[in-house]
Structure formats: C-alpha cells, structure tokens
Design a protein around this motif. Structure first.
Motif, mmCIF file in Angstrom:
data_model
loop_
_atom_site.group_PDB
_atom_site.id
_atom_site.type_symbol
_atom_site.label_atom_id
_atom_site.label_comp_id
_atom_site.label_asym_id
_atom_site.label_seq_id
_atom_site.Cartn_x
_atom_site.Cartn_y
_atom_site.Cartn_z
ATOM 1 N N GLN A 142 0.836 -1.198 0.000
ATOM 2 C CA GLN A 142 0.000 0.000 0.000
ATOM 3 C C GLN A 142 0.873 1.252 0.000
ATOM 4 O OE1 GLN A 142 -3.319 -0.273 -0.390
ATOM 5 N NE2 GLN A 142 -2.881 -2.477 -0.486
ATOM 6 N N GLN A 143 0.378 2.311 -0.594
ATOM 7 C CA GLN A 143 1.139 3.553 -0.696
ATOM 8 C C GLN A 143 0.818 4.468 0.465
ATOM 9 O OE1 GLN A 143 2.105 5.896 -4.479
ATOM 10 N NE2 GLN A 143 0.354 7.032 -3.702
ATOM 11 N N SER A 144 1.836 5.011 1.078
ATOM 12 C CA SER A 144 1.642 5.964 2.166
ATOM 13 C C SER A 144 1.443 7.367 1.616
ATOM 14 C CB SER A 144 2.866 5.967 3.091
ATOM 15 O OG SER A 144 4.003 6.453 2.369
ATOM 16 N N ALA A 145 0.837 8.219 2.412
ATOM 17 C CA ALA A 145 0.762 9.635 2.066
ATOM 18 C C ALA A 145 2.157 10.223 2.251
ATOM 19 C CB ALA A 145 -0.246 10.351 2.958
ATOM 20 N N VAL A 154 1.504 15.907 -0.516
ATOM 21 C CA VAL A 154 1.823 15.914 -1.946
ATOM 22 C C VAL A 154 1.586 14.557 -2.601
ATOM 23 C CG1 VAL A 154 3.483 17.800 -1.763
ATOM 24 C CG2 VAL A 154 4.253 15.441 -1.386
ATOM 25 N N ARG A 155 1.166 13.572 -1.804
ATOM 26 C CA ARG A 155 0.880 12.253 -2.378
ATOM 27 C C ARG A 155 -0.250 11.591 -1.603
ATOM 28 N NH1 ARG A 155 5.754 8.474 -2.030
ATOM 29 N NH2 ARG A 155 4.959 8.004 0.068
ATOM 30 N N ALA A 156 -1.222 11.063 -2.336
ATOM 31 C CA ALA A 156 -2.343 10.375 -1.696
ATOM 32 C C ALA A 156 -1.883 9.041 -1.121
ATOM 33 C CB ALA A 156 -3.465 10.147 -2.708
ATOM 34 N N GLY A 157 -2.440 8.685 0.019
ATOM 35 C CA GLY A 157 -2.080 7.401 0.606
ATOM 36 C C GLY A 157 -2.566 7.276 2.036
ATOM 37 N N TYR A 158 -2.108 6.233 2.708
ATOM 38 C CA TYR A 158 -2.560 5.992 4.073
ATOM 39 C C TYR A 158 -1.817 6.881 5.083
ATOM 40 C CZ TYR A 158 1.721 3.198 4.727
ATOM 41 O OH TYR A 158 3.023 2.792 4.811
ATOM 42 N N ARG A 159 -2.477 7.126 6.189
ATOM 43 C CA ARG A 159 -1.872 7.827 7.333
ATOM 44 C C ARG A 159 -2.262 7.042 8.575
ATOM 45 N NH1 ARG A 159 0.731 9.710 11.064
ATOM 46 N NH2 ARG A 159 0.735 11.896 11.740
ATOM 47 N N SER A 172 -6.273 6.388 8.147
ATOM 48 C CA SER A 172 -7.133 7.223 7.297
ATOM 49 C C SER A 172 -6.483 7.412 5.935
ATOM 50 C CB SER A 172 -7.377 8.588 7.955
ATOM 51 O OG SER A 172 -6.146 9.241 8.226
ATOM 52 N N VAL A 173 -7.248 7.996 5.026
ATOM 53 C CA VAL A 173 -6.761 8.302 3.679
ATOM 54 C C VAL A 173 -6.454 9.791 3.620
ATOM 55 C CG1 VAL A 173 -7.266 8.233 1.206
ATOM 56 C CG2 VAL A 173 -8.271 6.521 2.737
ATOM 57 N N LYS A 174 -5.266 10.132 3.184
ATOM 58 C CA LYS A 174 -4.891 11.526 3.018
ATOM 59 C C LYS A 174 -4.789 11.860 1.533
ATOM 60 C CE LYS A 174 -4.662 12.448 7.372
ATOM 61 N NZ LYS A 174 -5.723 13.293 7.981
ATOM 62 N N LEU A 175 -5.225 13.058 1.188
ATOM 63 C CA LEU A 175 -5.228 13.498 -0.210
ATOM 64 C C LEU A 175 -4.263 14.653 -0.409
ATOM 65 C CD1 LEU A 175 -9.095 13.680 -0.745
ATOM 66 C CD2 LEU A 175 -7.591 11.730 -1.203
ATOM 67 N N TYR A 197 -11.717 7.585 -1.425
ATOM 68 C CA TYR A 197 -11.666 7.295 0.007
ATOM 69 C C TYR A 197 -12.163 5.893 0.295
ATOM 70 C CZ TYR A 197 -10.336 11.238 3.012
ATOM 71 O OH TYR A 197 -9.636 12.161 3.727
ATOM 72 N N SER A 198 -13.347 5.597 -0.188
ATOM 73 C CA SER A 198 -13.983 4.320 0.108
ATOM 74 C C SER A 198 -13.162 3.147 -0.409
ATOM 75 C CB SER A 198 -15.385 4.287 -0.504
ATOM 76 O OG SER A 198 -16.032 3.072 -0.216
ATOM 77 N N GLN A 199 -12.685 3.245 -1.650
ATOM 78 C CA GLN A 199 -11.913 2.160 -2.249
ATOM 79 C C GLN A 199 -10.619 1.914 -1.493
ATOM 80 O OE1 GLN A 199 -11.425 3.297 -6.344
ATOM 81 N NE2 GLN A 199 -13.623 3.203 -6.776
ATOM 82 N N ASN A 200 -9.940 2.988 -1.100
ATOM 83 C CA ASN A 200 -8.661 2.820 -0.420
ATOM 84 C C ASN A 200 -8.821 2.352 1.017
ATOM 85 O OD1 ASN A 200 -6.042 3.779 -2.020
ATOM 86 N ND2 ASN A 200 -7.808 4.942 -2.760
#
Length: 235
Positions: A142-145, A154-159, A172-175, A197-200
C-alpha cells in the motif's frame, strides 16, 4: 526443494484461502513466477500458486520454525528502520527501501512465530501499534501519504496515527492538497474523492486483516473524515 528468500517464503506461506492468490511486492512475486512456484493471472490481476507452489506451501507450513540469523530483529530499531506512517516523505531509493521493508516484515513474522503464529501480532506490536500497522501496510504494497518540507500533502495514501485506544491504531486516507484546492488544475470532484476514500479504506482493511489486524471501517466520505480502527487478531 527451491531456495527462496524470507519475503518469498512469507508470500508462499500465507496465500488467500480460496484463490491461492499471493500478497507481496511485485519483484517478490515475479521471482516466485520465475521459479515456477506461481503464475500471474492477467484477467484477475493477481498472482496465484502453481501446483508446485502449493506443495511448497504445505511443506513450509508443516515445518517447525527455527529462528534464523537471516531475520535480525535489529532492523526494527528506529535508528535503522523507520516505518512509514504517512507523516513524512521517505527519500530512500525505491529498491533499497523495498529491501528494508521486506527484511523488517520478515523479522516481524519471525517474532510472531516465536510467540504464537504469523497471524497474531507480537507483544511489541501491541505496545507500538502505529509503527506495527504502518509496517504491515507498507509491506503489503500500500502507498503511504507524503508531505513536503512545508507540511503540505503531496501524495495520496494511508496515514496511521494513535486512536486513543490501547493497541488500536487509526488509519485514514490523506489526499494531496491540490486535489481539494479551489481553482487548482488537479482539483477533483466530490464524488470522485468519496469513491477514492472508500476504495482505499477497503484496500487498507483487507491488507491489515491479512497481516494480523481486525479492522472496523467508519466510512463517512472524505468530507466527514472516514477512517479505520484496527485491533490485533487474538489467538
């Protein structure tokens, strides 16, 4: 019997129950395919064990675990390895970072087996749930924020953060800030952001569940702050 690395062993030991689908980083899965232990399934977008791979899976899971010097717990030390919780931006080159993550995750699984099993988090993980869940997510691909030097996302991902509940991290998901900035060329529509949000959140929950964490998803859409509360699997 094939000679495989610790990350490859982890992938073979725990495929999905019904599909033999494997979880791991792409180079790890590609290596298993090259050894004839797995095959990429294009239409399903997953990698599954071959018959030979299933035989190895049965062998690995029937063999008593012996602690190995190839799984040093020192890689978990903060001075050597920092789990990516999504609050910073890792500047380690991708191949080197991947090797660090795979070695750290292999060490975690080794510690778990010494206590109970690969699916039950070790005692230290209950004491440091943010660090543990962050490593589990990164190890699953999984990709981190990420934030820049000014604190902007500057990058979408988990927090991953503390939830206030003992042993239970909040995910949570950060945008990227540009996705919600008025007038910005990268701005997204509300419906698109809600779907993202929902998909991630679903992907994070699945990855954590396969890594020893039970998840409760509170899905309220991006404007209301959706998140996951994770708790360790119990023996």
């Amino acid at each position: 019997m094939h000679s495989i690395t610790p990350p490859q062993s982890v992938a073979v030991r725990r495929p999905e129950r019904d599909t033999d689908g494997l979880e791991g980083r792409r180079p790890t899965l590609d290596a298993l395919v090259g050894k004839g232990l797995a095959v990429h399934v294009p239409g399903a977008k997953r990698t599954c064990l071959t018959e030979e791979g299933r035989q190895l899976h049965a062998h690995l899971n029937s063999t008593a675990f012996t602690p190995s010097p190839a799984l040093p717990t020192s890689v978990l030390d903060d001075l050597v390895f920092r789990a990516d919780d999504g609050s910073w931006q890792c500047d380690t080159p991708a191949p080197a970072r991947q090797a660090e993550v795979e070695l750290a995750w292999a060490a975690v699984l080794g510690q778990r087996r010494l206590h109970t099993s690969e699916q039950i988090p070790a005692p230290w993980e209950l004491e440091q749930p943010v660090r543990a869940a962050s490593l589990a997510l990164e190890a699953s691909g999984q990709q981190s924020a990420a934030r820049d030097e000014y604190g902007r996302c500057v990058r979408a991902g988990y927090r991953v953060e503390e939830s206030g509940r003992l042993g239970s991290p909040r995910i949570s998901v950060k945008l990227p800030d540009s996705w919600t900035a008025v007038g910005h060329e990268d701005r997204k529509e509300s419906a698109e952001l809600t779907d993202f949000y929902s998909q991630n959140l679903t992907l994070y929950a699945l990855a954590l569940d396969r890594s020893g964490w039970t998840c409760r998803v509170i899905d309220r859409g991006y404007m209301s702050g959706s998140f996951i509360i994770a708790a360790p699997h119990k023996a």
